[in-house]
Design a protein around this motif. Structure first.
Motif, mmCIF file in Angstrom:
data_model
loop_
_atom_site.group_PDB
_atom_site.id
_atom_site.type_symbol
_atom_site.label_atom_id
_atom_site.label_comp_id
_atom_site.label_asym_id
_atom_site.label_seq_id
_atom_site.Cartn_x
_atom_site.Cartn_y
_atom_site.Cartn_z
ATOM 1 N N SER A 38 0.824 -1.175 0.088
ATOM 2 C CA SER A 38 -0.085 -0.196 -0.008
ATOM 3 C C SER A 38 0.775 1.006 -0.032
ATOM 4 C CB SER A 38 -0.709 -0.041 1.254
ATOM 5 O OG SER A 38 0.001 0.249 2.573
ATOM 6 N N GLU A 39 0.413 2.156 -0.264
ATOM 7 C CA GLU A 39 1.037 3.501 -0.346
ATOM 8 C C GLU A 39 1.857 3.868 1.265
ATOM 9 O OE1 GLU A 39 2.190 7.749 0.086
ATOM 10 O OE2 GLU A 39 0.796 6.783 1.435
ATOM 11 N N ALA A 40 0.796 3.600 2.137
ATOM 12 C CA ALA A 40 1.702 3.461 3.699
ATOM 13 C C ALA A 40 2.851 2.687 3.619
ATOM 14 C CB ALA A 40 0.408 3.078 4.524
ATOM 15 N N ASP A 41 2.714 1.293 3.164
ATOM 16 C CA ASP A 41 4.000 0.369 3.156
ATOM 17 C C ASP A 41 5.176 1.344 2.472
ATOM 18 O OD1 ASP A 41 3.181 -1.832 4.482
ATOM 19 O OD2 ASP A 41 2.006 -2.052 2.603
ATOM 20 N N SER A 45 7.556 5.927 7.478
ATOM 21 C CA SER A 45 7.643 7.139 8.886
ATOM 22 C C SER A 45 7.674 8.442 8.097
ATOM 23 C CB SER A 45 8.706 6.859 9.731
ATOM 24 O OG SER A 45 10.014 6.878 9.391
ATOM 25 N N TYR A 46 8.036 8.626 6.751
ATOM 26 C CA TYR A 46 8.278 9.770 6.243
ATOM 27 C C TYR A 46 6.866 10.471 5.726
ATOM 28 C CZ TYR A 46 13.024 8.106 5.514
ATOM 29 O OH TYR A 46 14.155 7.780 5.837
ATOM 30 N N THR A 47 6.266 11.029 6.792
ATOM 31 C CA THR A 47 5.010 11.572 6.805
ATOM 32 C C THR A 47 5.164 13.049 6.104
ATOM 33 O OG1 THR A 47 5.226 12.332 8.925
ATOM 34 C CG2 THR A 47 4.091 10.199 8.777
ATOM 35 N N ASP A 48 6.425 13.531 6.187
ATOM 36 C CA ASP A 48 6.585 14.834 5.554
ATOM 37 C C ASP A 48 6.535 14.775 3.971
ATOM 38 O OD1 ASP A 48 8.917 13.365 5.907
ATOM 39 O OD2 ASP A 48 10.136 15.140 5.657
ATOM 40 N N LEU A 49 6.831 13.703 3.392
ATOM 41 C CA LEU A 49 6.535 13.970 1.949
ATOM 42 C C LEU A 49 5.487 14.017 1.302
ATOM 43 C CD1 LEU A 49 8.858 10.427 1.362
ATOM 44 C CD2 LEU A 49 9.551 12.977 1.173
ATOM 45 N N THR A 50 5.370 15.118 0.538
ATOM 46 C CA THR A 50 3.961 15.666 0.080
ATOM 47 C C THR A 50 3.114 14.823 -1.119
ATOM 48 O OG1 THR A 50 5.119 17.308 -1.179
ATOM 49 C CG2 THR A 50 4.358 18.050 1.108
ATOM 50 N N HIS A 51 4.012 14.227 -1.829
ATOM 51 C CA HIS A 51 3.705 13.326 -2.911
ATOM 52 C C HIS A 51 3.260 12.087 -2.480
ATOM 53 C CE1 HIS A 51 5.836 16.549 -4.512
ATOM 54 N NE2 HIS A 51 5.608 16.348 -5.943
ATOM 55 N N ASP A 52 2.378 11.391 -3.285
ATOM 56 C CA ASP A 52 2.041 10.025 -3.225
ATOM 57 C C ASP A 52 3.310 8.942 -3.303
ATOM 58 O OD1 ASP A 52 1.077 7.297 -3.644
ATOM 59 O OD2 ASP A 52 -1.093 8.080 -4.343
ATOM 60 N N GLN A 53 3.515 8.173 -2.610
ATOM 61 C CA GLN A 53 4.896 7.451 -2.605
ATOM 62 C C GLN A 53 4.596 5.985 -3.310
ATOM 63 O OE1 GLN A 53 7.890 8.787 -1.991
ATOM 64 N NE2 GLN A 53 6.522 10.611 -1.946
#
Length: 355
Positions: A38-41, A45-53
């Protein structure tokens, strides 16, 4: 000329390659997709990244290193003598698409560390040398072509800027424990030249040999890459780098790659490394070619004296590598050619000046 300390890893690699056909690894993307992350995977912990990862496979070396470690070890267990780092897009240009360009050094250090630890673990178990190639992809920029059809002279990036991007990545890979720098999936020969210059600059700065591996990708049945260079022309354009290996990867399966590989094997004075896709993708973009088929085709390459190192690209898995290992076992490696000392030049096509 600057005196550089020779690479012990390159010496060991050549010694191993003189006795047998070596195995590199297979695809990372195919294996990562099997985890259905998933995107969360991806984000971790990089919650500061503003783009979908989601899809940022390179970020997994930080957020799910267990997955990258498991994949790497699976290839080693299948027979790989060399593993590459999960860093195909771990550069400032590609990571900008995810707003993660500030993590480039961290990504490459972590990726190289994972591969180094796994390689050393397997070498300690059986004593057989294992190697780590720091993988550098082509980025999504091209130095040779304009992205604007109305302005053929426009370039989205300059040579020195791209060289600096490559140098940043290569330095981190080496600091993390990579033995070699693998400049792979070369669709633009000028991009590859920028990467070569970056590595040569690092060599001069560190006064230590940094072995280079080069791998071209052919974009259509004409046998040329996107910048229009034929296999022979590409070989002549990069031979000044004295690569440890040169070869082909991606684009085709082993059957369609064969004639171009044969051409390169005839003209190259380096070890040949080739890692094809598992055939061509189906209508859904998946690869259906089974390990025994890929292994059989690569075995034919080996018996015809075309290769020194083999492995897999898109769609390949540890079973594909195991099938290749079985197919090339006890087959003599390609003999290195002693070419005459004559001038070999190239534009889009080769030019050989007769003695």
């Amino acid at each position: 000329m600057t005196t550089r300390i020779p690479s012990a890893a390159a010496r060991r690699f050549r010694a191993e390659a003189a006795n047998r056909i070596l195995l590199t690894d297979g695809a990372f993307g195919t294996m990562i997709q099997s985890y259905k992350l998933s995107e969360a995977d991806y984000r971790g912990s990089y919650t500061d990244l503003t783009h979908d990862q989601k899809g940022n496979n390179d970020l997994l070396v930080l957020t799910r290193p267990d997955i990258i470690r498991d994949i790497t070890e699976a290839y080693l267990a299948a027979g790989s003598d060399m593993v590459s780092t999960n860093t195909f897009n771990a550069n400032r240009i590609s990571e900008a698409d995810y707003g993660a360009e500030h993590l480039v050094r961290e990504l490459n250090l972590a990726a190289a560390g994972i591969a180094r630890e796994a390689a050393d673990k397997f070498q300690a178990q059986d004593g057989r040398p294992r190697f780590v190639a720091g993988a550098i992809g082509p980025t999504n920029k091209t130095l040779s072509l304009s992205p604007d059809v109305n302005d053929p002279g426009y370039r989205a990036i300059g040579f020195d800027e791209l060289k600096d991007v490559y140098r940043e990545q290569a330095e981190a890979l080496l600091d993390g424990g990579a033995d070699f720098i693998l400049i792979e999936t070369v669709f633009d020969t000028l991009n590859a030249k920028a990467a070569i210059v970056a590595v040569l600059e690092i060599q001069d700065a560190r006064q230590h040999e940094i072995p280079i591996m080069l791998s071209m990708t052919i974009t259509d049945m004409s046998g040329r890459n996107l910048s229009g260079h034929s296999v022979e022309a590409f070989t002549y354009m990069v031979r000044h780098a004295r690569p440890l290996t040169i070869g082909l990867n991606c684009a085709f399966g082993a059957d369609l790659m064969r004639p171009y590989l044969k051409e390169m094997a005839h003209v190259a004075d380096s070890l040949i490394m080739a890692y094809p896709n598992a055939g061509l993708p189906n209508d859904l973009g998946a690869y259906d070619e089974q390990p025994h088929t890929t292994g059989g085709l690569v075995g034919d390459w080996a018996r015809d004296g075309l290769v020194n190192v083999v492995g897999g690209c898109c769609g390949t898995t540890p079973p594909h590598i195991a099938a290749m290992a079985a197919a090339v076992k006890d087959v003599a490696p390609r003999a290195l050619h002693d070419h005459a000392a004559i001038t070999r030049l190239a534009g889009l096509d080769p030019f050989v000046m007769a003695a």
